[in-house]
Write an enzyme that holds these catalytic residues in place. Structure first.
Site, PDB file in Angstrom:
ATOM      1  N   ASN A  24      36.385   6.741  42.043  1.00  0.00           N
ATOM      2  CA  ASN A  24      37.434   7.528  42.691  1.00  0.00           C
ATOM      3  C   ASN A  24      36.766   8.442  43.714  1.00  0.00           C
ATOM      4  O   ASN A  24      36.198   9.464  43.361  1.00  0.00           O
ATOM      5  CB  ASN A  24      38.173   8.338  41.604  1.00  0.00           C
ATOM      6  CG  ASN A  24      39.218   9.273  42.193  1.00  0.00           C
ATOM      7  OD1 ASN A  24      39.531   9.192  43.379  1.00  0.00           O
ATOM      8  ND2 ASN A  24      39.748  10.165  41.364  1.00  0.00           N
ATOM      9  N   TRP A  25      36.838   8.027  44.986  1.00  0.00           N
ATOM     10  CA  TRP A  25      36.155   8.795  46.039  1.00  0.00           C
ATOM     11  C   TRP A  25      36.899  10.094  46.385  1.00  0.00           C
ATOM     12  O   TRP A  25      36.420  10.890  47.177  1.00  0.00           O
ATOM     13  CB  TRP A  25      36.002   7.937  47.297  1.00  0.00           C
ATOM     14  CG  TRP A  25      34.962   6.847  47.202  1.00  0.00           C
ATOM     15  CD1 TRP A  25      34.171   6.541  46.107  1.00  0.00           C
ATOM     16  CD2 TRP A  25      34.590   5.924  48.237  1.00  0.00           C
ATOM     17  NE1 TRP A  25      33.345   5.488  46.415  1.00  0.00           N
ATOM     18  CE2 TRP A  25      33.575   5.083  47.711  1.00  0.00           C
ATOM     19  CE3 TRP A  25      35.005   5.724  49.548  1.00  0.00           C
ATOM     20  CZ2 TRP A  25      32.978   4.064  48.467  1.00  0.00           C
ATOM     21  CZ3 TRP A  25      34.420   4.699  50.301  1.00  0.00           C
ATOM     22  CH2 TRP A  25      33.411   3.890  49.759  1.00  0.00           C
ATOM     23  N   LYS A  26      38.106  10.250  45.847  1.00  0.00           N
ATOM     24  CA  LYS A  26      38.945  11.434  46.152  1.00  0.00           C
ATOM     25  C   LYS A  26      39.053  11.606  47.674  1.00  0.00           C
ATOM     26  O   LYS A  26      39.180  10.606  48.371  1.00  0.00           O
ATOM     27  CB  LYS A  26      38.388  12.661  45.439  1.00  0.00           C
ATOM     28  CG  LYS A  26      38.216  12.387  43.933  1.00  0.00           C
ATOM     29  CD  LYS A  26      37.982  13.606  43.108  1.00  0.00           C
ATOM     30  CE  LYS A  26      37.820  13.199  41.643  1.00  0.00           C
ATOM     31  NZ  LYS A  26      37.666  14.319  40.744  1.00  0.00           N
ATOM     32  N   HIS A  37      46.766  11.198  38.365  1.00  0.00           N
ATOM     33  CA  HIS A  37      45.478  11.914  38.243  1.00  0.00           C
ATOM     34  C   HIS A  37      45.753  13.412  38.099  1.00  0.00           C
ATOM     35  O   HIS A  37      46.684  13.943  38.715  1.00  0.00           O
ATOM     36  CB  HIS A  37      44.618  11.636  39.483  1.00  0.00           C
ATOM     37  CG  HIS A  37      43.221  12.145  39.322  1.00  0.00           C
ATOM     38  ND1 HIS A  37      42.894  13.463  39.490  1.00  0.00           N
ATOM     39  CD2 HIS A  37      42.078  11.509  38.971  1.00  0.00           C
ATOM     40  CE1 HIS A  37      41.594  13.610  39.256  1.00  0.00           C
ATOM     41  NE2 HIS A  37      41.073  12.447  38.943  1.00  0.00           N
ATOM     42  N   GLU A  42      44.438  15.941  39.324  1.00  0.00           N
ATOM     43  CA  GLU A  42      44.464  16.728  40.572  1.00  0.00           C
ATOM     44  C   GLU A  42      45.811  16.583  41.276  1.00  0.00           C
ATOM     45  O   GLU A  42      46.275  17.517  41.935  1.00  0.00           O
ATOM     46  CB  GLU A  42      43.294  16.301  41.475  1.00  0.00           C
ATOM     47  CG  GLU A  42      41.976  16.850  40.938  1.00  0.00           C
ATOM     48  CD  GLU A  42      40.748  16.018  41.262  1.00  0.00           C
ATOM     49  OE1 GLU A  42      40.820  15.144  42.145  1.00  0.00           O
ATOM     50  OE2 GLU A  42      39.706  16.245  40.612  1.00  0.00           O
ATOM     51  N   GLU A  45      41.136  11.347  30.749  1.00  0.00           N
ATOM     52  CA  GLU A  45      40.347  12.251  31.573  1.00  0.00           C
ATOM     53  C   GLU A  45      40.642  13.692  31.177  1.00  0.00           C
ATOM     54  O   GLU A  45      41.591  14.305  31.705  1.00  0.00           O
ATOM     55  CB  GLU A  45      40.706  12.071  33.047  1.00  0.00           C
ATOM     56  CG  GLU A  45      40.294  10.741  33.621  1.00  0.00           C
ATOM     57  CD  GLU A  45      39.921  10.879  35.088  1.00  0.00           C
ATOM     58  OE1 GLU A  45      38.793  10.547  35.435  1.00  0.00           O
ATOM     59  OE2 GLU A  45      40.748  11.359  35.868  1.00  0.00           O
ATOM     60  N   GLY A  71      34.733  17.024  37.181  1.00  0.00           N
ATOM     61  CA  GLY A  71      34.034  17.736  38.250  1.00  0.00           C
ATOM     62  C   GLY A  71      33.310  18.985  37.801  1.00  0.00           C
ATOM     63  O   GLY A  71      32.924  19.817  38.629  1.00  0.00           O
ATOM     64  N   SER A 107      33.068  13.875  34.615  1.00  0.00           N
ATOM     65  CA  SER A 107      31.622  14.138  34.704  1.00  0.00           C
ATOM     66  C   SER A 107      30.762  12.992  34.167  1.00  0.00           C
ATOM     67  O   SER A 107      29.728  13.227  33.531  1.00  0.00           O
ATOM     68  CB  SER A 107      31.269  15.463  34.010  1.00  0.00           C
ATOM     69  OG  SER A 107      31.866  16.558  34.686  1.00  0.00           O
ATOM     70  N   GLY A 118      34.191  10.077  39.467  1.00  0.00           N
ATOM     71  CA  GLY A 118      34.447  10.825  40.697  1.00  0.00           C
ATOM     72  C   GLY A 118      33.148  11.101  41.440  1.00  0.00           C
ATOM     73  O   GLY A 118      32.610  10.240  42.134  1.00  0.00           O
ATOM     74  N   GLY A 119      32.635  12.310  41.278  1.00  0.00           N
ATOM     75  CA  GLY A 119      31.454  12.780  42.026  1.00  0.00           C
ATOM     76  C   GLY A 119      30.304  11.786  42.082  1.00  0.00           C
ATOM     77  O   GLY A 119      29.733  11.557  43.161  1.00  0.00           O
TER      78      GLY A 119
END
Ligand code: PGA
Length: 245
Positions: free
Chosen positions: A8-10, A89, A91, A161, A167, A207, A228-229
């Site tokens: 997930n590159w956001k 998600h 976010e 999640e 994150g 994470s 993600g990150g």
């Protein structure tokens, strides 16, 4: 079943050139890697420009089209070459006011178009501290899947999640995550019966990195990861995938 590893590159990277470069590096590093299915979820605007790995969108709108300024519908996502859509998600829920009801509408729009939804659920720190985790997961799953039939569940993906782990560099311990995996399976079994529930792939996200990815797959027995990150650094993501298989 091979693990499903979703990047997930956001809202990254800032340019198409960087997106193409990141994808090229990941593709090169994973060449010949047969042990996992990797799905890249870039921002909408890059979807049509990327190819060579399976693609997914990070969000969608529930209507097929019409006067809805700024929205992207599932038929458009399908036409861009995507097979997957992340829905609900945290976010989106936190910053864009998505409710269980709107998540459910999006989920059904994805299923209607024959794409694979990745439904995200998870508790906040506050909900965890007040022992509401199971209640929150049950509510999110039940309301999102309200009206979703057992027949629609082939290939269905759900991602656990925990919001507090996203994150933060503070992943959920694999034992605790494993317990939530069992709880999620129990909720799905209550709704659909054990055979259908068993066909849903459940991912862990929050994470995940190259050092902990294996523990969620091999010890906690998740069917994959939502990353993600760590998916924005090609070397780290390649290592993460390789250690998870
Ligand atoms: P993270 O994000 O890996 O950066 O914690 C995961 C996600 O939000 O899907």
């Amino acid at each position: 079943m091979e693990p499903l590893i979703v990047a997930n590159w956001k809202c990254n990277p800032k340019t198409k050139k960087e997106a193409e470069m990141l994808l090229a590096l990941v593709k090169e590093g994973l060449k010949g890697e047969k042990g996992a299915k990797v799905v890249i979820c870039p921002p909408f605007v890059y979807l049509s420009d990327l190819s060579g790995l399976a693609l997914g969108a990070q969000n969608c709108f529930w209507e097929e089209g019409g006067a809805y300024t700024g929205e992207i519908s599932v038929p458009m996502i399908k036409d861009s070459g995507s097979e997957y859509v992340i829905v609900g998600h945290s976010e989106r829920r936190k910053y864009f006011g998505e409710s269980d009801e709107t998540v459910s509408r999006k989920l059904k729009a994805v299923l209607k178009e024959g794409l694979t939804p990745i439904l995200c659920v998870g508790e906040t720190q506050q909900e965890r501290d007040s022992s509401q985790t199971e209640g929150v997961l049950k509510r999110q799953i039940t309301l999102a899947m309200n009206g979703v039939l057992a027949d629609d569940l082939s290939g269905f993906v759900l991602a656990y999640e925990p919001v507090w782990a996203i994150g933060t560099g503070n992943p959920c311990d694999q034992k605790e995550a494993g317990k939530m995996l069992l709880f999620i399976r129990k909720v799905l079994t209550e709704i659909y019966g054990s055979q259908v529930a068993g066909s849903v792939a459940v991912l862990y996200g929050g994470s995940v990195n190259s050092k902990n990815s294996a523990s969620y797959i091999k010890e906690a027995k998740f069917q994959g990861l939502l990353v993600g990150g760590a998916s924005l650094k090609a070397d780290e993501f390649i290592k993460l995938v390789k250690s998870a298989v």
